[in-house]
Write a protein that holds these residues in place. Structure first.
Motif, PDB file in Angstrom:
ATOM      1  N   GLU A   1      40.724  35.943 -15.830  1.00 54.42           N
ATOM      2  CA  GLU A   1      40.346  37.329 -16.159  1.00 54.42           C
ATOM      3  C   GLU A   1      40.072  38.156 -14.905  1.00 54.42           C
ATOM      4  OE1 GLU A   1      38.657  34.632 -16.999  1.00 54.42           O
ATOM      5  OE2 GLU A   1      38.731  34.398 -19.172  1.00 54.42           O
ATOM      6  N   VAL A   2      39.960  37.488 -13.742  1.00 52.84           N
ATOM      7  CA  VAL A   2      39.533  38.168 -12.511  1.00 52.84           C
ATOM      8  C   VAL A   2      40.735  38.484 -11.625  1.00 52.84           C
ATOM      9  CG1 VAL A   2      38.132  37.923 -10.406  1.00 52.84           C
ATOM     10  CG2 VAL A   2      37.255  37.084 -12.597  1.00 52.84           C
ATOM     11  N   LYS A   3      40.846  39.749 -11.280  1.00 51.01           N
ATOM     12  CA  LYS A   3      41.959  40.182 -10.421  1.00 51.01           C
ATOM     13  C   LYS A   3      41.643  39.876  -8.957  1.00 51.01           C
ATOM     14  CE  LYS A   3      43.992  44.719  -9.313  1.00 51.01           C
ATOM     15  NZ  LYS A   3      45.381  44.833  -9.699  1.00 51.01           N
ATOM     16  N   ARG A   4      40.368  40.131  -8.564  1.00 52.48           N
ATOM     17  CA  ARG A   4      40.019  39.994  -7.146  1.00 52.48           C
ATOM     18  C   ARG A   4      38.509  39.799  -6.999  1.00 52.48           C
ATOM     19  NH1 ARG A   4      39.722  43.956  -2.645  1.00 52.48           N
ATOM     20  NH2 ARG A   4      39.830  45.697  -4.086  1.00 52.48           N
ATOM     21  N   VAL A   5      38.132  38.948  -6.079  1.00 45.94           N
ATOM     22  CA  VAL A   5      36.717  38.807  -5.742  1.00 45.94           C
ATOM     23  C   VAL A   5      36.499  39.518  -4.410  1.00 45.94           C
ATOM     24  CG1 VAL A   5      34.896  37.171  -5.145  1.00 45.94           C
ATOM     25  CG2 VAL A   5      36.505  36.611  -6.964  1.00 45.94           C
ATOM     26  N   ILE A   6      35.454  40.314  -4.329  1.00 40.77           N
ATOM     27  CA  ILE A   6      35.192  41.058  -3.079  1.00 40.77           C
ATOM     28  C   ILE A   6      33.928  40.489  -2.442  1.00 40.77           C
ATOM     29  CG2 ILE A   6      34.966  43.342  -2.030  1.00 40.77           C
ATOM     30  CD1 ILE A   6      36.069  44.580  -4.575  1.00 40.77           C
TER      31      ILE A   6
ATOM     32  N   ILE B   1      33.312  41.772  -8.195  1.00 47.35           N
ATOM     33  CA  ILE B   1      34.643  41.338  -8.626  1.00 47.35           C
ATOM     34  C   ILE B   1      35.363  42.516  -9.273  1.00 47.35           C
ATOM     35  CG2 ILE B   1      34.034  38.908  -9.040  1.00 47.35           C
ATOM     36  CD1 ILE B   1      34.048  39.577 -12.085  1.00 47.35           C
ATOM     37  N   VAL B   2      36.691  42.445  -9.235  1.00 46.17           N
ATOM     38  CA  VAL B   2      37.502  43.394  -9.996  1.00 46.17           C
ATOM     39  C   VAL B   2      38.142  42.592 -11.120  1.00 46.17           C
ATOM     40  CG1 VAL B   2      39.431  45.015  -9.922  1.00 46.17           C
ATOM     41  CG2 VAL B   2      37.994  44.703  -7.888  1.00 46.17           C
ATOM     42  N   LEU B   3      37.923  43.059 -12.340  1.00 48.48           N
ATOM     43  CA  LEU B   3      38.527  42.387 -13.493  1.00 48.48           C
ATOM     44  C   LEU B   3      39.956  42.883 -13.680  1.00 48.48           C
ATOM     45  CD1 LEU B   3      35.481  42.798 -15.898  1.00 48.48           C
ATOM     46  CD2 LEU B   3      36.364  40.607 -15.046  1.00 48.48           C
ATOM     47  N   LYS B   4      40.785  42.070 -14.316  1.00 50.39           N
ATOM     48  CA  LYS B   4      42.103  42.578 -14.704  1.00 50.39           C
ATOM     49  C   LYS B   4      41.865  43.697 -15.720  1.00 50.39           C
ATOM     50  CE  LYS B   4      44.615  38.445 -13.582  1.00 50.39           C
ATOM     51  NZ  LYS B   4      45.047  37.136 -14.053  1.00 50.39           N
ATOM     52  N   PRO B   5      42.795  44.670 -15.814  1.00 57.92           N
ATOM     53  CA  PRO B   5      42.539  45.821 -16.685  1.00 57.92           C
ATOM     54  C   PRO B   5      41.983  45.411 -18.047  1.00 57.92           C
ATOM     55  CG  PRO B   5      44.556  46.153 -15.481  1.00 57.92           C
ATOM     56  CD  PRO B   5      44.086  44.750 -15.137  1.00 57.92           C
ATOM     57  N   ALA B   6      40.879  46.038 -18.434  1.00 59.49           N
ATOM     58  CA  ALA B   6      40.221  45.743 -19.715  1.00 59.49           C
ATOM     59  C   ALA B   6      39.524  47.021 -20.153  1.00 59.49           C
ATOM     60  CB  ALA B   6      39.197  44.624 -19.538  1.00 59.49           C
ATOM     61  N   SER B   7      39.289  47.147 -21.453  1.00 54.94           N
ATOM     62  CA  SER B   7      38.648  48.373 -21.960  1.00 54.94           C
ATOM     63  C   SER B   7      37.162  48.374 -21.600  1.00 54.94           C
ATOM     64  CB  SER B   7      38.799  48.441 -23.479  1.00 54.94           C
ATOM     65  OG  SER B   7      38.008  47.427 -24.071  1.00 54.94           O
ATOM     66  N   GLU B   8      36.566  49.572 -21.658  1.00 52.27           N
ATOM     67  CA  GLU B   8      35.123  49.689 -21.414  1.00 52.27           C
ATOM     68  C   GLU B   8      34.343  48.851 -22.412  1.00 52.27           C
ATOM     69  OE1 GLU B   8      33.010  53.506 -21.152  1.00 52.27           O
ATOM     70  OE2 GLU B   8      34.657  54.191 -19.869  1.00 52.27           O
ATOM     71  N   ALA B   9      34.841  48.857 -23.660  1.00 54.04           N
ATOM     72  CA  ALA B   9      34.162  48.105 -24.724  1.00 54.04           C
ATOM     73  C   ALA B   9      34.200  46.603 -24.418  1.00 54.04           C
ATOM     74  CB  ALA B   9      34.820  48.403 -26.059  1.00 54.04           C
ATOM     75  N   ALA B  10      35.309  46.141 -23.864  1.00 53.50           N
ATOM     76  CA  ALA B  10      35.431  44.706 -23.565  1.00 53.50           C
ATOM     77  C   ALA B  10      34.468  44.304 -22.454  1.00 53.50           C
ATOM     78  CB  ALA B  10      36.879  44.383 -23.181  1.00 53.50           C
ATOM     79  N   VAL B  11      34.373  45.159 -21.414  1.00 52.13           N
ATOM     80  CA  VAL B  11      33.447  44.860 -20.304  1.00 52.13           C
ATOM     81  C   VAL B  11      32.008  44.904 -20.816  1.00 52.13           C
ATOM     82  CG1 VAL B  11      32.660  45.563 -18.011  1.00 52.13           C
ATOM     83  CG2 VAL B  11      35.082  45.770 -18.606  1.00 52.13           C
ATOM     84  N   ALA B  12      31.719  45.884 -21.682  1.00 52.59           N
ATOM     85  CA  ALA B  12      30.360  45.975 -22.236  1.00 52.59           C
ATOM     86  C   ALA B  12      30.050  44.739 -23.077  1.00 52.59           C
ATOM     87  CB  ALA B  12      30.212  47.247 -23.070  1.00 52.59           C
ATOM     88  N   ALA B  13      31.022  44.273 -23.854  1.00 54.22           N
ATOM     89  CA  ALA B  13      30.797  43.074 -24.683  1.00 54.22           C
ATOM     90  C   ALA B  13      30.507  41.872 -23.787  1.00 54.22           C
ATOM     91  CB  ALA B  13      32.022  42.809 -25.557  1.00 54.22           C
ATOM     92  N   MET B  14      31.246  41.793 -22.684  1.00 52.36           N
ATOM     93  CA  MET B  14      31.001  40.691 -21.742  1.00 52.36           C
ATOM     94  C   MET B  14      29.575  40.757 -21.192  1.00 52.36           C
ATOM     95  SD  MET B  14      32.838  39.975 -18.086  1.00 52.36           S
ATOM     96  CE  MET B  14      32.099  38.796 -16.947  1.00 52.36           C
TER      97      MET B  14
ATOM     98  N   PRO C   1      38.288  47.214 -13.936  1.00 50.29           N
ATOM     99  CA  PRO C   1      36.834  47.433 -13.922  1.00 50.29           C
ATOM    100  C   PRO C   1      36.143  46.512 -12.913  1.00 50.29           C
ATOM    101  CG  PRO C   1      37.647  46.818 -16.130  1.00 50.29           C
ATOM    102  CD  PRO C   1      38.784  46.616 -15.187  1.00 50.29           C
ATOM    103  N   MET C   2      35.095  47.057 -12.286  1.00 51.70           N
ATOM    104  CA  MET C   2      34.363  46.260 -11.292  1.00 51.70           C
ATOM    105  C   MET C   2      33.009  45.834 -11.829  1.00 51.70           C
ATOM    106  SD  MET C   2      34.813  47.929  -7.537  1.00 51.70           S
ATOM    107  CE  MET C   2      33.622  46.931  -6.704  1.00 51.70           C
ATOM    108  N   VAL C   3      32.597  44.645 -11.438  1.00 51.23           N
ATOM    109  CA  VAL C   3      31.257  44.159 -11.779  1.00 51.23           C
ATOM    110  C   VAL C   3      30.614  43.662 -10.490  1.00 51.23           C
ATOM    111  CG1 VAL C   3      29.917  42.462 -13.113  1.00 51.23           C
ATOM    112  CG2 VAL C   3      31.994  43.451 -14.104  1.00 51.23           C
ATOM    113  N   ARG C   4      29.355  44.072 -10.261  1.00 55.56           N
ATOM    114  CA  ARG C   4      28.628  43.593  -9.072  1.00 55.56           C
ATOM    115  C   ARG C   4      27.604  42.538  -9.497  1.00 55.56           C
ATOM    116  NH1 ARG C   4      24.542  47.335  -5.682  1.00 55.56           N
ATOM    117  NH2 ARG C   4      23.162  46.654  -7.357  1.00 55.56           N
TER     118      ARG C   4
END
Ligand SMILES: Cc1ncc(COP(=O)(O)O)c(C=O)c1O
Length: 395
Positions: free
Chosen positions: A283-288, A314-327, A366-369
């Protein structure tokens, strides 16, 4: 401790200094820690002493034995000429800027800067007639081309606390100093334990003590250390404003100092292990993370830093806002909240695409810190694994 001679003290290695700096057993009547001194009035023995202010402490806003213990310890760790303490990291940034800028001056600020610092520049400094130009954080020596005759400050933050670009601080400092500008650095990510700011050309280094110095997410504190060229001006500026931190916070920060290296090393280990595991997730495109070899600034990190902390993105592979929020909403161990550097793991969505003005930041997903805490790594991975399942299951 009571028996530490000046000669031995001068030879101590860093871990021993972290244990001993700022402590004075005689002063503390044998107790191990300097207590939190509270107070406004300081009494003088006679009129002559009062008129000359000829004693170590003169007024509550001008320092106490507790603040002096912390600021002297930090000065030693940062390799500075002196340190002032403020009630928050942002207040420390503000004081460094108020020390070095006047009406009609110009500042160069990294485009990756902590966004409330950007807001202070764009609103308050602008109102005071100070112009700010943002620059590409990876510009290095190229910053010279942006320096104007009235540029007084080059503000740096390395790595950026959301996007983690590394800056070539020595090259920026050389270019700035050649034109007489002051170099300010937000060094919160590395702390002086992993990056020595003044040895790399920084004039004033800001630390949000709220993060690793506290380490327990229960206090707010800012520190500005300065080299010989800037400390007197910094000291004068902060005392004219009289904004001291609370005594309890300084006491707790001193307590945090004793274990800071241990916590930071563990945060480093946890973050690297998590980052490597995340890099292998579909699910992860890139780790920063600057300490990973594929980070564009890895060479600078390797050259200048002696460690990495627990904050990475991290940068996730393209996903909706709702999907990131669910995660993120369903995570049980990772908290959802700002600040970082505490013992508990955190995960927050970040989006700086709209705030940048000098550079385009388009991560492609989408990015997650993350703030890596001290929990068991397998538990953290299991929490994230369940999060990724929710991400995949939500459109
Ligand atoms: C890089 C950086 N600098 C400064 C600050 C400000 O610290 P404080 O929360 O103590 O104002 C923060 C807070 O998140 C930060 O991340």
């Amino acid at each position: 401790m009571a028996k530490l001679t000046d000669e031995t003290r001068a030879r101590l290695k860093r871990r021993s200094r972290l244990v001993n700096l700022g402590r004075d057993a005689e002063f503390s009547q044998g107790f191990v820690n300097v207590p939190p001194f509270r107070g406004s009035t300081v009494l003088y023995p006679d009129v002559a002493t009062l008129k000359a202010r000829a004693q170590r402490f003169t007024y509550g806003t001008r320092g106490t034995p507790t603040t002096e213990a912390l600021s002297s310890a930090w000065t030693d760790l940062a390799g500075a000429a002196g340190t002032v303490l403020l009630p928050s990291g942002l207040a420390a940034i503000v004081v460094a800027l108020m020390t070095s800028l006047s009406a009609d001056d110009h500042m160069l600020m990294t485009d990756s800067v902590y966004s409330p610092a950007r807001a202070f520049a764009n609103k308050t400094l602008k109102r005071m007639g100070i112009e700010t130009t943002y620059y590409d954080p990876t510009i290095g020596a190229g910053v010279a081309a942006l320096i104007k005759p009235n540029t007084r400050v080059v503000f740096t933050e390395s790595p950026g606390s959301e996007t983690l670009e590394m800056q070539d601080i020595p090259a920026i400092a050389e270019a700035a100093h050649a034109q007489g500008a002051c170099v300010i650095m937000d060094n919160t990510w590395a702390t002086p334990l992993f990056f020595s700011p003044h040895a790399h050309g920084v004039d004033m280094a800001v630390e949000a003590g709220t993060k690793y110095l506290s380490g327990h997410a229960d206090l707010l504190l800012g520190l500005v250390s300065a080299n010989e060229a800037w400390f007197e001006r910094l000291h004068a500026c902060v005392h004219l404003m009289a904004i001291p931190p609370g005594p309890e916070d300084v006491f707790l920060a001193l307590r945090g100092l004793r274990t800071m290296e241990l916590r930071l090393r563990e945060a480093e280990r946890q973050a690297l292990a998590l980052a490597q595991w995340l890099a292998g997730r579909p699910e992860v495109k890139r780790v920063i993370h600057p300490a990973l070899p594929d980070h564009p600034g890895h060479g600078l990190w390797k050259r200048d830093y002696s460690g990495s902390s627990g904050l990475f993105s991290i940068v996730l592979k393209p996903a909706s806002e709702a999907a990131v929020a669910a995660m993120l909403d369903g995570l049980e161990l990772f908290g959802l909240g700002y600040s970082w550097g505490g013992y508990e793991s955190l995960a927050v969505p970040v989006d700086c695409t709209a705030t940048r003005t000098a550079t385009r930041f388009a991560p492609g997903g989408p990015m997650v810190r993350f703030n890596a805490g001290l929990e068991d790594l397998e538990d953290l991975k299991a929490d994230l694994d369940r999060g990724f399942k929710r991400l995949r299951a939500t459109v």
